[in-house]
Design a protein around this motif. Sequence first.
Motif, PDB file in Angstrom:
ATOM      1  N   ALA A  20      60.810  88.034  61.747  1.00 38.73           N
ATOM      2  CA  ALA A  20      60.806  89.164  62.677  1.00 38.73           C
ATOM      3  C   ALA A  20      60.483  88.655  64.067  1.00 38.73           C
ATOM      4  CB  ALA A  20      59.768  90.211  62.254  1.00 38.73           C
ATOM      5  N   ASP A  21      61.179  89.159  65.029  1.00 43.98           N
ATOM      6  CA  ASP A  21      60.819  88.802  66.398  1.00 43.98           C
ATOM      7  C   ASP A  21      61.287  89.866  67.364  1.00 43.98           C
ATOM      8  OD1 ASP A  21      63.591  87.977  67.338  1.00 43.98           O
ATOM      9  OD2 ASP A  21      63.283  86.530  65.728  1.00 43.98           O
ATOM     10  N   MET A  22      60.584  89.926  68.457  1.00 46.04           N
ATOM     11  CA  MET A  22      60.970  90.788  69.573  1.00 46.04           C
ATOM     12  C   MET A  22      61.031  89.907  70.809  1.00 46.04           C
ATOM     13  SD  MET A  22      59.040  94.079  71.266  1.00 46.04           S
ATOM     14  CE  MET A  22      59.572  95.291  70.090  1.00 46.04           C
ATOM     15  N   ILE A  23      62.126  90.020  71.520  1.00 42.48           N
ATOM     16  CA  ILE A  23      62.294  89.176  72.693  1.00 42.48           C
ATOM     17  C   ILE A  23      62.861  89.991  73.845  1.00 42.48           C
ATOM     18  CG2 ILE A  23      62.685  87.051  71.382  1.00 42.48           C
ATOM     19  CD1 ILE A  23      65.659  87.391  71.962  1.00 42.48           C
ATOM     20  N   GLY A  24      62.639  89.478  75.036  1.00 42.18           N
ATOM     21  CA  GLY A  24      63.363  89.933  76.205  1.00 42.18           C
ATOM     22  C   GLY A  24      64.394  88.872  76.529  1.00 42.18           C
ATOM     23  N   VAL A  25      65.558  89.287  76.962  1.00 40.90           N
ATOM     24  CA  VAL A  25      66.637  88.332  77.251  1.00 40.90           C
ATOM     25  C   VAL A  25      67.158  88.592  78.659  1.00 40.90           C
ATOM     26  CG1 VAL A  25      68.871  87.427  76.534  1.00 40.90           C
ATOM     27  CG2 VAL A  25      67.289  88.304  74.805  1.00 40.90           C
ATOM     28  N   LEU A  26      66.941  87.616  79.503  1.00 41.59           N
ATOM     29  CA  LEU A  26      67.499  87.653  80.856  1.00 41.59           C
ATOM     30  C   LEU A  26      68.756  86.806  80.822  1.00 41.59           C
ATOM     31  CD1 LEU A  26      66.981  88.512  83.846  1.00 41.59           C
ATOM     32  CD2 LEU A  26      65.796  86.333  84.118  1.00 41.59           C
ATOM     33  N   HIS A  27      69.867  87.388  81.231  1.00 44.53           N
ATOM     34  CA  HIS A  27      71.124  86.661  81.009  1.00 44.53           C
ATOM     35  C   HIS A  27      72.074  86.807  82.170  1.00 44.53           C
ATOM     36  CE1 HIS A  27      73.434  90.378  80.213  1.00 44.53           C
ATOM     37  NE2 HIS A  27      72.300  90.818  79.680  1.00 44.53           N
ATOM     38  N   ALA A  28      72.955  85.839  82.273  1.00 40.58           N
ATOM     39  CA  ALA A  28      74.052  85.903  83.241  1.00 40.58           C
ATOM     40  C   ALA A  28      75.226  85.141  82.658  1.00 40.58           C
ATOM     41  CB  ALA A  28      73.632  85.288  84.570  1.00 40.58           C
ATOM     42  N   ILE A  48      88.229  82.261  79.222  1.00 37.98           N
ATOM     43  CA  ILE A  48      87.035  81.758  78.543  1.00 37.98           C
ATOM     44  C   ILE A  48      85.805  82.307  79.241  1.00 37.98           C
ATOM     45  CG2 ILE A  48      88.135  79.623  77.759  1.00 37.98           C
ATOM     46  CD1 ILE A  48      86.663  78.199  80.073  1.00 37.98           C
ATOM     47  N   GLY A  49      84.704  82.198  78.584  1.00 38.70           N
ATOM     48  CA  GLY A  49      83.478  82.701  79.205  1.00 38.70           C
ATOM     49  C   GLY A  49      82.247  82.092  78.573  1.00 38.70           C
ATOM     50  N   GLY A  50      81.190  82.130  79.337  1.00 40.25           N
ATOM     51  CA  GLY A  50      79.910  81.648  78.817  1.00 40.25           C
ATOM     52  C   GLY A  50      78.777  82.467  79.389  1.00 40.25           C
ATOM     53  N   ARG A  51      77.704  82.459  78.673  1.00 41.58           N
ATOM     54  CA  ARG A  51      76.542  83.233  79.139  1.00 41.58           C
ATOM     55  C   ARG A  51      75.285  82.408  78.867  1.00 41.58           C
ATOM     56  NH1 ARG A  51      76.180  88.179  80.458  1.00 41.58           N
ATOM     57  NH2 ARG A  51      78.240  88.557  79.587  1.00 41.58           N
ATOM     58  N   LEU A  52      74.471  82.299  79.894  1.00 39.10           N
ATOM     59  CA  LEU A  52      73.177  81.644  79.736  1.00 39.10           C
ATOM     60  C   LEU A  52      72.121  82.708  79.514  1.00 39.10           C
ATOM     61  CD1 LEU A  52      73.312  78.979  82.597  1.00 39.10           C
ATOM     62  CD2 LEU A  52      73.555  78.592  80.127  1.00 39.10           C
ATOM     63  N   LYS A  53      71.226  82.409  78.615  1.00 40.88           N
ATOM     64  CA  LYS A  53      70.172  83.378  78.296  1.00 40.88           C
ATOM     65  C   LYS A  53      68.807  82.705  78.401  1.00 40.88           C
ATOM     66  CE  LYS A  53      72.784  86.292  75.052  1.00 40.88           C
ATOM     67  NZ  LYS A  53      72.941  86.684  73.642  1.00 40.88           N
ATOM     68  N   LEU A  54      67.917  83.395  79.022  1.00 41.23           N
ATOM     69  CA  LEU A  54      66.521  82.985  79.005  1.00 41.23           C
ATOM     70  C   LEU A  54      65.771  83.967  78.137  1.00 41.23           C
ATOM     71  CD1 LEU A  54      65.880  82.072  82.756  1.00 41.23           C
ATOM     72  CD2 LEU A  54      66.293  80.522  80.828  1.00 41.23           C
ATOM     73  N   TYR A  55      65.213  83.449  77.071  1.00 49.47           N
ATOM     74  CA  TYR A  55      64.473  84.309  76.151  1.00 49.47           C
ATOM     75  C   TYR A  55      62.997  84.342  76.554  1.00 49.47           C
ATOM     76  CZ  TYR A  55      68.488  83.358  73.066  1.00 49.47           C
ATOM     77  OH  TYR A  55      69.749  83.220  72.535  1.00 49.47           O
ATOM     78  N   SER A  56      62.391  85.470  76.324  1.00 49.20           N
ATOM     79  CA  SER A  56      60.944  85.595  76.467  1.00 49.20           C
ATOM     80  C   SER A  56      60.434  86.331  75.237  1.00 49.20           C
ATOM     81  CB  SER A  56      60.599  86.369  77.754  1.00 49.20           C
ATOM     82  OG  SER A  56      59.206  86.538  77.847  1.00 49.20           O
ATOM     83  N   SER A  57      59.743  85.583  74.402  1.00 42.84           N
ATOM     84  CA  SER A  57      59.339  86.178  73.124  1.00 42.84           C
ATOM     85  C   SER A  57      58.100  87.046  73.287  1.00 42.84           C
ATOM     86  CB  SER A  57      59.054  85.070  72.109  1.00 42.84           C
ATOM     87  OG  SER A  57      58.570  85.610  70.906  1.00 42.84           O
ATOM     88  N   VAL A  58      58.182  88.227  72.732  1.00 41.90           N
ATOM     89  CA  VAL A  58      57.021  89.124  72.690  1.00 41.90           C
ATOM     90  C   VAL A  58      56.182  88.799  71.458  1.00 41.90           C
ATOM     91  CG1 VAL A  58      56.267  91.530  72.535  1.00 41.90           C
ATOM     92  CG2 VAL A  58      58.308  90.926  73.861  1.00 41.90           C
ATOM     93  N   PHE A  59      56.852  88.670  70.343  1.00 39.97           N
ATOM     94  CA  PHE A  59      56.170  88.181  69.157  1.00 39.97           C
ATOM     95  C   PHE A  59      57.183  87.555  68.213  1.00 39.97           C
ATOM     96  CE2 PHE A  59      57.513  91.188  65.984  1.00 39.97           C
ATOM     97  CZ  PHE A  59      57.660  92.395  66.645  1.00 39.97           C
ATOM     98  N   SER A  60      56.650  86.718  67.360  1.00 40.20           N
ATOM     99  CA  SER A  60      57.488  86.051  66.368  1.00 40.20           C
ATOM    100  C   SER A  60      56.666  85.892  65.106  1.00 40.20           C
ATOM    101  CB  SER A  60      57.924  84.676  66.901  1.00 40.20           C
ATOM    102  OG  SER A  60      58.436  83.877  65.852  1.00 40.20           O
ATOM    103  N   ALA A  61      57.277  86.143  63.979  1.00 37.89           N
ATOM    104  CA  ALA A  61      56.615  85.921  62.700  1.00 37.89           C
ATOM    105  C   ALA A  61      57.684  85.507  61.696  1.00 37.89           C
ATOM    106  CB  ALA A  61      55.901  87.173  62.215  1.00 37.89           C
TER     107      ALA A  61
END
Lengths: 459, 181
Positions: free
Chosen positions: A158-166, A178-191
């Motif tokens: 289980a996890d909750m994250i925030g994803v900042l992406h472009a 074609i396309g690509g997307r970079l994501k920066l994850y910020s985890s709220v919690f992980s188990a």
Amino acid sequence: MNKIVLGFVFIFSIKLFSQEYQVLYDFDEIPQTLILNPGSNYSHDYFIGIPILSGLSIDGGVTGVTAYDIFADDGRDINDKIRDVIYGLKNSDSFVINERVEVVSGGIRLNENDFLSFGLYEEFDMVFYYPSDVAQLFYEGTTNLDKRYSLDGVNFKADMIGVLHAGISHKINEKFTIGGRLKLYSSVFSAQTKNNQGEFYTTQGVNNYFHHHLINVDATVQTAGIVYDDYGDLEPKDFAKKIITFENPGFGLDMGFTYKFNDQFHVTGSILDIGFVRNSNDVSSYYIRGGYDTEGIELQFDPDVPSDYWEELKEDFENKLPIDTITTAYNSYRPIKLNASAKYSFGKPYYEDCYKSNANDPYRNAVGGQLFVANRPLHAQWAATFFYERRFGSVLRTKFTYTLDNYSSSNIGIGLSSKFGPVNLYFAMDNLQYLSNLAKANSTSFQMGLNIIIDKKIP
Amino acid sequence: MKNIIGILSILLLLTGCVSGVDFDQIDDIEVYTDHNASLVYFNLDANDFLDDLGNETLVLSDTFNIPVFAGPYSENYLIQADFLFTISNTFTRDISLQYEFLDENDNSLFLVEPINSLPNSINEEYIRIISEAQIPNVITTEKFVMQILMGNGTPLDPSLNLSFNAESAVLLHYKVTTEDE
């Protein structure tokens, strides 16, 4: 647990599921299709999502059982039905919940060939596998001598994250995008826990009634971020703070493409969430190794050397079956998703009815197929979808889907996307065949969103 | 058209319902489950009833802490506890076994009906039941005191290898329901 809560849990379990966005995928009227395939041939010039409302998605599912199996008003004793469920489910049966909320999103055409999209969304994802032996142990107790109960069915993530992406969608030529997307994850919690081993069983004792055995235990539970112990004092702002501070950051990548064989036939593909989260803050991982067996406590009746039997037993237990709490950072991985589709458009082209399509596909009708695969801790989650798209006039586009997946071989879905001036409103839902009785559904997903789309070219 | 979409969306949501189910059945959930666990055992011979000077000590006592009833699961769902004993007494005297429940301050909560073991009895089985009505009286048990009381009789002779042995276990009966506790 009172009946309201339990009832809610069951309803919740069937209303939510699965991260299968079969209705939204390749539905390029909708900006959020870029999240599912950054290589979509998106045809608009800009869009901005209405904060919080641009992308709401909630999906859930369970294999092996429905609420109807337990609560059917069929005259059978509910306790018999619960027993059937407990002994009918297998370790491979899973409960899955996925929820996503777009906080902000937007997109802008940089030039004729490039479209930039970006945003921030929050996502909660959980998969819990049914621990068959453990459930049976709690259900039937320890009175079945010699029956071995395995711990290897204990698996969840289980996890909750925030994803900042472009991401950028780039048209190489008229056929290939074609396309690509970079994501920066910020985890709220992980188990997470998996690959657990160990057995518990009880045999006839030699010195006492019973001999209890816990053998070959090797189990790990990893947690990071906001964990259950903190829940009492938590407020929503605590979750938001975790997202924006990137205390447990991660990195991810999406890639995708669209290839048009001609005006009427194209194929697409995407791979999403290739990445990981580095959990280094608020980490508590528990490692349990060893084994223990006992026939109880032997009393000494020695007043000169009184024993604290229980403390001695506990100490012996902890020595033979130590639980180590580790705060070392660990990586958690996002479920990687694969999407693929083939779509054939047909019907009256736009120039024959004076319709200028909002999307790249000017035809009234389209049929096709899609595949979806996501890696999960024990086995892949998959879906195969056949769809029919139809637009009505200039404001409404519809998509009807028939999906076979882990949960059902008859999942019917619908997507509606409207565009009134610059306002795009979409709605998608599946398992419509159970709409009159959701209790019989193993899964259902629901997505909706509100965007502002502007087709005016950038000066 | 805008109205049509709105109405259609609302209809889709509103028509999503459940039928043919009765969630009130939750009130009928009763899961009965039994858990057994070995407790204490001992093997006493004549030397245990004699002091260093060879004088008979007819009362032996030991206190032990086993959290048999600890935890909310027992507090909420325990409906009966069966204490099982298997006793062998090869002495030529009567021996009584007493079992008392104490709270954390050593106050007596419950005294189990004593078990009277007759001379030369082998593998005699006894059961002492804590009923549902008695459970609230013992649920805060922190300790147990076990006393062995040997009756008078023929002088003890260690060379005869006589013994008093006991095994014990508890069988906990739970009834899990959805009622608020």
